[in-house]
Design a protein around this motif. Structure first.
Motif, PDB file in Angstrom:
ATOM      1  N   ASN A   1       0.860  -1.182   0.000  1.00 56.24           N
ATOM      2  CA  ASN A   1       0.000   0.000   0.000  1.00 56.24           C
ATOM      3  C   ASN A   1       0.890   1.223   0.000  1.00 56.24           C
ATOM      4  OD1 ASN A   1      -3.057  -0.562   0.374  1.00 56.24           O
ATOM      5  ND2 ASN A   1      -2.058  -2.086   1.675  1.00 56.24           N
ATOM      6  N   GLY A   2       0.542   2.204  -0.806  1.00 55.88           N
ATOM      7  CA  GLY A   2       1.368   3.404  -0.885  1.00 55.88           C
ATOM      8  C   GLY A   2       0.633   4.528  -1.588  1.00 55.88           C
ATOM      9  N   GLN A   3       1.352   5.610  -1.854  1.00 48.37           N
ATOM     10  CA  GLN A   3       0.762   6.767  -2.519  1.00 48.37           C
ATOM     11  C   GLN A   3       1.635   7.197  -3.692  1.00 48.37           C
ATOM     12  OE1 GLN A   3      -0.583  10.059  -0.122  1.00 48.37           O
ATOM     13  NE2 GLN A   3      -1.102   8.738   1.610  1.00 48.37           N
ATOM     14  N   LEU A   4       1.000   7.850  -4.622  1.00 49.25           N
ATOM     15  CA  LEU A   4       1.686   8.342  -5.814  1.00 49.25           C
ATOM     16  C   LEU A   4       2.750   9.366  -5.434  1.00 49.25           C
ATOM     17  CD1 LEU A   4       1.594   8.234  -8.965  1.00 49.25           C
ATOM     18  CD2 LEU A   4       0.058  10.221  -8.838  1.00 49.25           C
ATOM     19  N   THR A   5       3.922   9.196  -6.007  1.00 45.95           N
ATOM     20  CA  THR A   5       5.020  10.149  -5.803  1.00 45.95           C
ATOM     21  C   THR A   5       5.541  10.599  -7.170  1.00 45.95           C
ATOM     22  OG1 THR A   5       6.734   8.430  -5.783  1.00 45.95           O
ATOM     23  CG2 THR A   5       5.681   8.963  -3.673  1.00 45.95           C
ATOM     24  N   ASP A   6       6.493  11.528  -7.139  1.00 43.84           N
ATOM     25  CA  ASP A   6       7.045  12.071  -8.386  1.00 43.84           C
ATOM     26  C   ASP A   6       7.828  11.028  -9.183  1.00 43.84           C
ATOM     27  OD1 ASP A   6       5.942  14.497  -7.804  1.00 43.84           O
ATOM     28  OD2 ASP A   6       7.779  15.339  -6.929  1.00 43.84           O
ATOM     29  N   SER A   7       8.165   9.918  -8.561  1.00 48.48           N
ATOM     30  CA  SER A   7       8.939   8.897  -9.265  1.00 48.48           C
ATOM     31  C   SER A   7       8.077   8.057 -10.208  1.00 48.48           C
ATOM     32  CB  SER A   7       9.651   7.976  -8.259  1.00 48.48           C
ATOM     33  OG  SER A   7       8.704   7.284  -7.463  1.00 48.48           O
ATOM     34  N   PHE A   8       6.761   8.256 -10.148  1.00 44.38           N
ATOM     35  CA  PHE A   8       5.846   7.482 -10.996  1.00 44.38           C
ATOM     36  C   PHE A   8       5.348   8.342 -12.163  1.00 44.38           C
ATOM     37  CE2 PHE A   8       5.740   5.108  -7.090  1.00 44.38           C
ATOM     38  CZ  PHE A   8       5.541   3.791  -7.482  1.00 44.38           C
ATOM     39  N   ARG A   9       5.124   7.665 -13.272  1.00 51.89           N
ATOM     40  CA  ARG A   9       4.548   8.338 -14.440  1.00 51.89           C
ATOM     41  C   ARG A   9       3.285   7.586 -14.860  1.00 51.89           C
ATOM     42  NH1 ARG A   9       5.547   5.539 -19.139  1.00 51.89           N
ATOM     43  NH2 ARG A   9       7.139   3.888 -19.027  1.00 51.89           N
ATOM     44  N   PRO A  10       2.317   8.277 -15.464  1.00 51.15           N
ATOM     45  CA  PRO A  10       1.058   7.621 -15.856  1.00 51.15           C
ATOM     46  C   PRO A  10       1.257   6.659 -17.022  1.00 51.15           C
ATOM     47  CG  PRO A  10       1.094   9.888 -16.616  1.00 51.15           C
ATOM     48  CD  PRO A  10       2.308   9.723 -15.754  1.00 51.15           C
ATOM     49  N   VAL A  11       0.512   5.574 -16.981  1.00 55.16           N
ATOM     50  CA  VAL A  11       0.537   4.590 -18.070  1.00 55.16           C
ATOM     51  C   VAL A  11      -0.839   4.464 -18.706  1.00 55.16           C
ATOM     52  CG1 VAL A  11       1.051   2.204 -18.717  1.00 55.16           C
ATOM     53  CG2 VAL A  11       2.356   3.302 -16.880  1.00 55.16           C
ATOM     54  N   VAL A  12      -1.865   4.240 -17.891  1.00 54.18           N
ATOM     55  CA  VAL A  12      -3.224   4.037 -18.393  1.00 54.18           C
ATOM     56  C   VAL A  12      -4.215   4.697 -17.450  1.00 54.18           C
ATOM     57  CG1 VAL A  12      -5.043   2.319 -18.795  1.00 54.18           C
ATOM     58  CG2 VAL A  12      -2.713   1.866 -19.592  1.00 54.18           C
ATOM     59  N   THR A  13      -5.252   5.333 -18.008  1.00 54.77           N
ATOM     60  CA  THR A  13      -6.384   5.842 -17.232  1.00 54.77           C
ATOM     61  C   THR A  13      -7.655   5.170 -17.730  1.00 54.77           C
ATOM     62  OG1 THR A  13      -5.398   7.991 -16.731  1.00 54.77           O
ATOM     63  CG2 THR A  13      -7.801   7.847 -16.664  1.00 54.77           C
ATOM     64  N   HIS A  14      -8.406   4.598 -16.797  1.00 59.09           N
ATOM     65  CA  HIS A  14      -9.669   3.944 -17.153  1.00 59.09           C
ATOM     66  C   HIS A  14     -10.819   4.736 -16.554  1.00 59.09           C
ATOM     67  CE1 HIS A  14     -12.726   0.918 -17.868  1.00 59.09           C
ATOM     68  NE2 HIS A  14     -13.050   0.968 -16.588  1.00 59.09           N
ATOM     69  N   PHE A  15     -11.833   5.043 -17.380  1.00 56.36           N
ATOM     70  CA  PHE A  15     -13.039   5.717 -16.913  1.00 56.36           C
ATOM     71  C   PHE A  15     -14.141   4.675 -16.755  1.00 56.36           C
ATOM     72  CE2 PHE A  15     -10.581   9.094 -18.822  1.00 56.36           C
ATOM     73  CZ  PHE A  15     -10.777  10.153 -17.938  1.00 56.36           C
ATOM     74  N   GLY A  16     -14.739   4.622 -15.568  1.00 52.67           N
ATOM     75  CA  GLY A  16     -15.764   3.627 -15.275  1.00 52.67           C
ATOM     76  C   GLY A  16     -17.110   3.973 -15.879  1.00 52.67           C
ATOM     77  N   ILE A  17     -18.116   3.197 -15.511  1.00 56.48           N
ATOM     78  CA  ILE A  17     -19.462   3.433 -16.033  1.00 56.48           C
ATOM     79  C   ILE A  17     -19.998   4.755 -15.496  1.00 56.48           C
ATOM     80  CG2 ILE A  17     -19.904   0.945 -16.188  1.00 56.48           C
ATOM     81  CD1 ILE A  17     -21.719   1.257 -13.737  1.00 56.48           C
ATOM     82  N   PRO A  18     -20.925   5.413 -16.208  1.00 54.65           N
ATOM     83  CA  PRO A  18     -21.424   6.718 -15.757  1.00 54.65           C
ATOM     84  C   PRO A  18     -22.222   6.627 -14.463  1.00 54.65           C
ATOM     85  CG  PRO A  18     -22.659   5.955 -17.675  1.00 54.65           C
ATOM     86  CD  PRO A  18     -21.511   5.017 -17.505  1.00 54.65           C
ATOM     87  N   LEU A  19     -22.267   7.739 -13.770  1.00 55.42           N
ATOM     88  CA  LEU A  19     -22.957   7.834 -12.482  1.00 55.42           C
ATOM     89  C   LEU A  19     -24.386   7.346 -12.556  1.00 55.42           C
ATOM     90  CD1 LEU A  19     -23.300   8.843  -9.552  1.00 55.42           C
ATOM     91  CD2 LEU A  19     -23.684  11.139 -10.489  1.00 55.42           C
TER      92      LEU A  19
END
Length: 520
Positions: free
Chosen positions: A299-317
């Motif tokens: 378990n951890g949190q995003l830091t500056d050492s990470f870069r984005p690879v994929v963003t997934h958008f879920g089903i609408p509200l």
């Protein structure tokens, strides 16, 4: 509609009242009185608000006129009807097309199909991050050029404050699906679902399980016995154990009744990290992906050492709202309230901020509700409170909202679906429109949203051990639309279904209209 005009219209609507002939609005119809006497529930434990809804000629704006107000100002426990407040507030403030994001980041590099580095998964509280959605997320990862992952899995749940798992509600059933706690990376409601399929020839039961896990085995000792499909779980013993090697073992033994063609057994996982990780490992392998080494779960949190690879958008509200209201999904409602807190006040989201956001939204429409208590927005609470009068005002607000189609579409329909699937069935089957009634019905209902343009009851239900509640719309045989909210708070509330059914039946039969006609 401009906000000021919307506000003026609603203010006028909430002040408008109209009497109905000889019927006193602070008394109850005879069928309801009779049902109360049969129930052993005192009238003081019941609140009822009924309003006739009318539309302005040529405009889809709506007004309300009181029909019944029995203890309507008393703050009572609404159980799951509180979900109507949460879901409408979310659709109005976020928009029905709002989508949650689940992001993949890495601190490594991709070379020749291998990702050498850790994969961080950051959640935003998507209430319906189900296997199908995770498959899409991982398929996009594979499409980005990754075939092999040589690194660890890091779960970032920082979108929610740790306090969100706290609740005043506990009934001794922590593994039941309705008890699932919120999670910024909630996957498949953190629940195993086992499906039973009996084979009557060899008297054995086939057990299937979802979501698929990388390290789960089923010890099946069920046998089919002759018998009705009533209380079928009573004859089965089930245990779910976690081994040191991260393996799950689900054991079933006992008798399965032959009359049950199929059945489901859902149980909440005790270890959320293991449940999510073993599902991700299995899903990646199903897509043809491989692991360079067994990933360590962190378990951890995003830091500056990470870069984005994929963003997934879920089903609408609005799709999630259907599940929340039709199926009364508690954890989804809680996540929607937390999403309001997250979007309006930033991370980490918590229920106190969600509470303030909803109350601020209500005040914009001059809906001051001093009795309102929101603990988690789902109604699975001993302390949540609202009056039947104010919940009826939320129903009116729903009809005047730009999201009215989505809001009304989310309500369970009596005799058709959701938690109302088996309610009022005989009554609804009996009705046959008389010649000439159809045109009058269509004239009365013409301005209303399409999802509630048919004769019937569109009702959100609620139940706890000492609570029974209903809230929604009843469309009578003449096409009159009534907003109805009623709560029963009493140790005998379980016997109160007949009270609510009698009230809805009276409205389906145009009870108020008939009394008004006789008075004239």
């Amino acid at each position: 509609m401009p906000f000021k005009r919307h506000l003026l219209i609603l203010t006028g609507f909430f002040l408008a009242t109209q009497s109905f002939g000889l019927f006193a609005k602070d008394s109850l119809p005879a069928p309801v009185e009779s049902a109360i006497k049969k129930s052993s529930i005192p009238k003081e434990a019941i609140a009822i608000s009924v309003s006739k809804i009318t539309s302005q000629q040529g405009h889809a704006t709506f007004n309300s006129h009181d029909v019944i107000h029995w203890q309507e100002n008393v703050g009572m426990n609404p159980a799951s009807t509180m979900k109507l407040v949460t879901s409408l507030a979310a659709m109005e403030m976020l928009g029905p097309e709002y989508r949650w994001k689940t992001d993949l980041f890495t601190n490594g590099q991709i070379s020749k199909g291998t990702l050498r580095g850790d994969l961080l998964i950051r959640g935003s509280g998507d209430p319906k991050l189900i296997p199908e959605e995770v498959n899409k997320l991982l398929a996009n990862l594979k499409a980005s050029g990754v075939k092999n992952i040589h690194g660890d899995l890091i779960f970032d749940r920082s979108a929610y404050d740790k306090s969100v798992k706290e609740s005043s509600f506990f009934d001794g059933e922590p593994t039941r699906a309705y008890s699932v706690a919120p999670d910024a990376l909630l996957f498949a409601f953190n629940s195993f679902s086992f499906q039973f399929f009996p084979n009557l020839e060899n008297r054995l039961v086939v057990i299937k399980q979802t979501p698929r896990m990388a390290n789960l085995s089923i010890d099946n000792n069920l046998t089919v016995v002759d018998g009705p499909c009533t209380n079928w779980r009573d004859g089965i013993t089930m245990t779910l154990k976690t081994e040191k090697n991260s393996a799950w073992i689900a054991s079933f033994s006992g008798d399965y009744p032959s009359a049950c063609s199929t059945a489901n057994w859902n149980i909440v996982a005790s270890d959320t990290d293991q449940f999510l990780s073993q599902s991700l490992i299995a899903a990646w392998e199903d897509l043809g992906g491989t692991w360079g080494k067994k990933p360590v779960i962190k378990n951890g949190q995003l830091t500056d050492s990470f870069r984005p690879v994929v963003t997934h958008f879920g089903i609408p509200l609005y799709e999630s709202v259907k599940d929340i209201n039709k199926l009364s999904n508690n954890v989804m409602a809680r996540q929607v309230l937390l999403t309001l807190a997250l979007e309006k006040n930033g991370a980490p989201g918590n229920t106190n901020n969600g509470n303030m956001v909803v109350k601020s939204w209500l005040k914009k429409y001059q809906l001051d509700m001093p009795e309102l208590v929101i603990e988690n927005g789902s109604g699975l609470s001993r302390i949540e409170r609202i009056s039947s009068k104010h919940l009826n005002q939320v129903l009116l607000l729903g009809l005047n909202s730009s999201t009215r189609e989505y809001f009304t579409e989310s309500l369970p329909i009596a005799g058709v679906d959701g938690t109302m699937k088996h309610r009022l069935m005989d009554k609804l089957r009996q009705y046959i429109p008389r010649k000439g009634d159809v045109q009058a019905f269509e004239n009365n209902i013409s301005q209303f949203p399409k999802p509630i343009k048919k004769y019937g009851a569109y009702i959100k239900t609620g139940s706890l051990a000492d609570v029974r509640s209903i809230s929604g719309y009843v469309v009578s045989k003449s096409g009159q639309v009534y907003a109805i909210s009623s709560f029963i708070n009493h140790r005998n509330a379980g016997s109160g279904r007949g009270i609510h059914d009698a009230l809805m039946t009276w409205l389906l039969d145009d009870g108020p209209q008939q009394l008004h006609t006789r008075a004239n």
